[in-house]
Design a protein around this motif. Sequence first.
Motif, mmCIF file in Angstrom:
data_model
loop_
_atom_site.group_PDB
_atom_site.id
_atom_site.type_symbol
_atom_site.label_atom_id
_atom_site.label_comp_id
_atom_site.label_asym_id
_atom_site.label_seq_id
_atom_site.Cartn_x
_atom_site.Cartn_y
_atom_site.Cartn_z
ATOM 1 N N VAL A 59 -0.024 -19.702 -13.206
ATOM 2 C CA VAL A 59 -0.047 -18.333 -12.694
ATOM 3 C C VAL A 59 0.009 -18.331 -11.166
ATOM 4 O O VAL A 59 0.657 -17.467 -10.549
ATOM 5 C CB VAL A 59 -1.307 -17.607 -13.206
ATOM 6 N N SER A 60 -0.649 -19.299 -10.525
ATOM 7 C CA SER A 60 -0.600 -19.384 -9.057
ATOM 8 C C SER A 60 0.810 -19.673 -8.563
ATOM 9 O O SER A 60 1.277 -19.070 -7.580
ATOM 10 C CB SER A 60 -1.565 -20.461 -8.571
ATOM 11 N N ILE A 61 1.503 -20.594 -9.223
ATOM 12 C CA ILE A 61 2.882 -20.895 -8.816
ATOM 13 C C ILE A 61 3.772 -19.670 -8.979
ATOM 14 O O ILE A 61 4.572 -19.325 -8.094
ATOM 15 C CB ILE A 61 3.414 -22.092 -9.638
ATOM 16 N N LEU A 62 3.625 -18.982 -10.117
ATOM 17 C CA LEU A 62 4.425 -17.785 -10.348
ATOM 18 C C LEU A 62 4.104 -16.686 -9.335
ATOM 19 O O LEU A 62 5.017 -16.012 -8.815
ATOM 20 C CB LEU A 62 4.175 -17.278 -11.772
ATOM 21 N N GLY A 63 2.813 -16.503 -9.028
ATOM 22 C CA GLY A 63 2.429 -15.482 -8.057
ATOM 23 C C GLY A 63 2.951 -15.773 -6.665
ATOM 24 O O GLY A 63 3.378 -14.846 -5.945
ATOM 25 N N HIS A 64 2.956 -17.047 -6.247
ATOM 26 C CA HIS A 64 3.482 -17.382 -4.918
ATOM 27 C C HIS A 64 4.997 -17.189 -4.870
ATOM 28 O O HIS A 64 5.541 -16.771 -3.827
ATOM 29 C CB HIS A 64 3.110 -18.819 -4.566
ATOM 30 N N PRO B 175 8.063 -8.733 -0.971
ATOM 31 C CA PRO B 175 6.914 -8.376 -0.131
ATOM 32 C C PRO B 175 6.122 -7.191 -0.677
ATOM 33 O O PRO B 175 4.902 -7.111 -0.483
ATOM 34 C CB PRO B 175 7.552 -8.045 1.220
ATOM 35 N N SER B 176 6.786 -6.271 -1.350
ATOM 36 C CA SER B 176 6.063 -5.128 -1.925
ATOM 37 C C SER B 176 5.112 -5.568 -3.022
ATOM 38 O O SER B 176 4.016 -5.006 -3.158
ATOM 39 C CB SER B 176 7.063 -4.111 -2.462
ATOM 40 N N PHE B 177 5.496 -6.548 -3.816
ATOM 41 C CA PHE B 177 4.598 -7.089 -4.838
ATOM 42 C C PHE B 177 3.370 -7.731 -4.195
ATOM 43 O O PHE B 177 2.243 -7.580 -4.685
ATOM 44 C CB PHE B 177 5.353 -8.114 -5.694
ATOM 45 N N PHE B 178 3.588 -8.445 -3.098
ATOM 46 C CA PHE B 178 2.468 -9.072 -2.397
ATOM 47 C C PHE B 178 1.496 -8.030 -1.865
ATOM 48 O O PHE B 178 0.280 -8.182 -1.976
ATOM 49 C CB PHE B 178 3.003 -9.948 -1.267
ATOM 50 N N GLN B 179 2.014 -6.948 -1.286
ATOM 51 C CA GLN B 179 1.146 -5.891 -0.769
ATOM 52 C C GLN B 179 0.404 -5.161 -1.884
ATOM 53 O O GLN B 179 -0.687 -4.628 -1.677
ATOM 54 C CB GLN B 179 1.980 -4.885 0.040
ATOM 55 N N LEU B 180 0.974 -5.167 -3.074
ATOM 56 C CA LEU B 180 0.361 -4.464 -4.190
ATOM 57 C C LEU B 180 -0.834 -5.211 -4.753
ATOM 58 O O LEU B 180 -1.827 -4.590 -5.160
ATOM 59 C CB LEU B 180 1.409 -4.240 -5.292
ATOM 60 N N VAL B 181 -0.783 -6.543 -4.791
ATOM 61 C CA VAL B 181 -1.822 -7.319 -5.478
ATOM 62 C C VAL B 181 -2.744 -8.065 -4.525
ATOM 63 O O VAL B 181 -3.776 -8.590 -4.956
ATOM 64 C CB VAL B 181 -1.181 -8.318 -6.464
ATOM 65 N N THR B 182 -2.419 -8.163 -3.240
ATOM 66 C CA THR B 182 -3.274 -8.892 -2.312
ATOM 67 C C THR B 182 -4.504 -8.071 -1.939
ATOM 68 O O THR B 182 -4.589 -6.876 -2.216
ATOM 69 C CB THR B 182 -2.496 -9.265 -1.045
ATOM 70 N N LEU B 183 -5.465 -8.720 -1.296
ATOM 71 C CA LEU B 183 -6.734 -8.084 -0.958
ATOM 72 C C LEU B 183 -6.905 -8.031 0.550
ATOM 73 O O LEU B 183 -6.726 -9.030 1.247
ATOM 74 C CB LEU B 183 -7.901 -8.864 -1.581
ATOM 75 N N SER B 184 -7.249 -6.867 1.041
ATOM 76 C CA SER B 184 -7.672 -6.689 2.428
ATOM 77 C C SER B 184 -9.032 -6.005 2.414
ATOM 78 O O SER B 184 -9.354 -5.271 1.469
ATOM 79 C CB SER B 184 -6.649 -5.847 3.209
ATOM 80 N N PRO B 185 -9.870 -6.242 3.426
ATOM 81 C CA PRO B 185 -11.200 -5.611 3.423
ATOM 82 C C PRO B 185 -11.169 -4.095 3.304
ATOM 83 O O PRO B 185 -12.016 -3.503 2.643
ATOM 84 C CB PRO B 185 -11.784 -6.063 4.758
ATOM 85 N N SER B 186 -10.189 -3.458 3.900
ATOM 86 C CA SER B 186 -10.122 -1.994 3.814
ATOM 87 C C SER B 186 -9.785 -1.530 2.396
ATOM 88 O O SER B 186 -10.298 -0.515 1.921
ATOM 89 C CB SER B 186 -9.086 -1.463 4.794
ATOM 90 N N SER B 187 -8.946 -2.290 1.679
ATOM 91 C CA SER B 187 -8.596 -1.898 0.314
ATOM 92 C C SER B 187 -9.736 -2.142 -0.663
ATOM 93 O O SER B 187 -9.850 -1.437 -1.673
ATOM 94 C CB SER B 187 -7.349 -2.659 -0.144
ATOM 95 N N LEU B 188 -10.576 -3.127 -0.380
ATOM 96 C CA LEU B 188 -11.700 -3.387 -1.282
ATOM 97 C C LEU B 188 -12.664 -2.218 -1.301
ATOM 98 O O LEU B 188 -13.124 -1.795 -2.371
ATOM 99 C CB LEU B 188 -12.428 -4.668 -0.856
ATOM 100 N N PHE B 189 -12.961 -1.667 -0.145
ATOM 101 C CA PHE B 189 -13.883 -0.534 -0.083
ATOM 102 C C PHE B 189 -13.181 0.796 -0.379
ATOM 103 O O PHE B 189 -13.798 1.849 -0.271
ATOM 104 C CB PHE B 189 -14.568 -0.487 1.280
ATOM 105 N N GLY B 190 -11.919 0.725 -0.739
ATOM 106 C CA GLY B 190 -11.203 1.899 -1.211
ATOM 107 C C GLY B 190 -11.170 1.959 -2.722
ATOM 108 O O GLY B 190 -10.229 2.504 -3.306
ATOM 109 N N ILE B 191 -12.171 1.343 -3.388
ATOM 110 C CA ILE B 191 -12.345 1.345 -4.844
ATOM 111 C C ILE B 191 -11.136 0.682 -5.521
ATOM 112 O O ILE B 191 -10.701 1.091 -6.602
ATOM 113 C CB ILE B 191 -12.561 2.787 -5.403
ATOM 114 N N GLN B 192 -10.567 -0.313 -4.911
ATOM 115 C CA GLN B 192 -9.499 -1.101 -5.537
ATOM 116 C C GLN B 192 -10.042 -2.496 -5.859
ATOM 117 O O GLN B 192 -9.581 -3.511 -5.343
ATOM 118 C CB GLN B 192 -8.282 -1.178 -4.617
ATOM 119 N N LEU B 193 -11.035 -2.516 -6.730
ATOM 120 C CA LEU B 193 -11.732 -3.763 -7.031
ATOM 121 C C LEU B 193 -10.880 -4.732 -7.824
ATOM 122 O O LEU B 193 -11.180 -5.932 -7.849
ATOM 123 C CB LEU B 193 -13.020 -3.449 -7.807
ATOM 124 N N TRP B 194 -9.828 -4.270 -8.488
ATOM 125 C CA TRP B 194 -8.985 -5.165 -9.268
ATOM 126 C C TRP B 194 -8.246 -6.176 -8.385
ATOM 127 O O TRP B 194 -7.767 -7.207 -8.874
ATOM 128 C CB TRP B 194 -7.971 -4.350 -10.077
#
Length: 363
Positions: free
Chosen positions: A34-39, A46-65
Amino acid sequence: MKAVLDRIVKIVEEEKGGLMNGGKTLPFKILIGVSILGHILSLISPSFFQLVTLSPSSLFGIQLWRLLTSPFVGHNILVLSITILSLHFGVRLLIQEYSTIHLLKTFIITQISCSILLCILSYFLFALFASSYLLYEVSLCGMAPVIASVMVMVKQFLPDSIVFDTGMGRIKYTHLPLNACLISFIASLFGLIRFVVPLEILLGTQLSWTYLRFLSPHETEAVIGDPSEHFAWASLFPSAFRPFCTLISKGTFRTLVKCGVCKRRQIRHVDVTSLLSNGGPSSPGMRTMPPPMDGERKDAERRRQKALAELNKRLKQQNEKKIDWDEDDDEDDKPEKVVSESVSPSTSSSLPLLSSSSDPPIA
């Protein structure tokens, strides 16, 4: 026929052990895939990366997944390669001591707690220094905390085993966590990895050690943590710094005990004076000692195995030398063979008889 049957049984047992180990490592092989496929998808889209990656601001925006998807994506091939090596070789080594559930539980706790702690740290930096770089512009991705967790668990399992020899000394498994932190920091200075990766490895080392030291339950006994001496916090550092690190660890632990975060382990002792005065183990004044803790038993077993391996190695060397000396002595001091001809009845009848003084003269 018996030898052939024994050989077949041995082959079947080996194949059975390989299948069992393959079943145990199957979840980690899935993580690698799964890691190889995700990389790959992160590099392509790039849009897929922005959709699933984690940033501190997105974590506190109730995007815990994003806590569950961010470890499997990234752009750095070097970090991905080290992750694959750690999950492949490290798990194959650790699966001999720990169960699959224990390894997965440790990896998940380390990865998620490290991500949450970094997000909290970014908010503190923003509140204290008004720096929004870590809060908005940094993406937390990859399994760097899992790499640190693997290093700490290998240190716990094989602290005195030698990885390889260098001109400056021996590198043991107990040195892996510190070396991982130093190498990642040097790689970040040269721009090979992002600066947040050494921070993730550093926090992952501390968090995984804390969990394994104080909170990790034993699988078969009611024992929490690993209180063995070789797994102390000071053992993460070089020998020259360990006295100073021991003082820091003791002061920190006492502070946590006073705050109620940690608890001291109660050790019972035997009152020898009361035992002798009251006359026997059934005396009420005697305080008995509990059985040794599981961590202490593991530590003693590791030392016993190491001493046994060294003893077997020395005995083998002595036996080889003794065999060489015995062969030389046999060749040098080999006695000459004395060939004695047996006298057959036919030969003895043809030999002349010697006359003694008491025999009559033969005419």
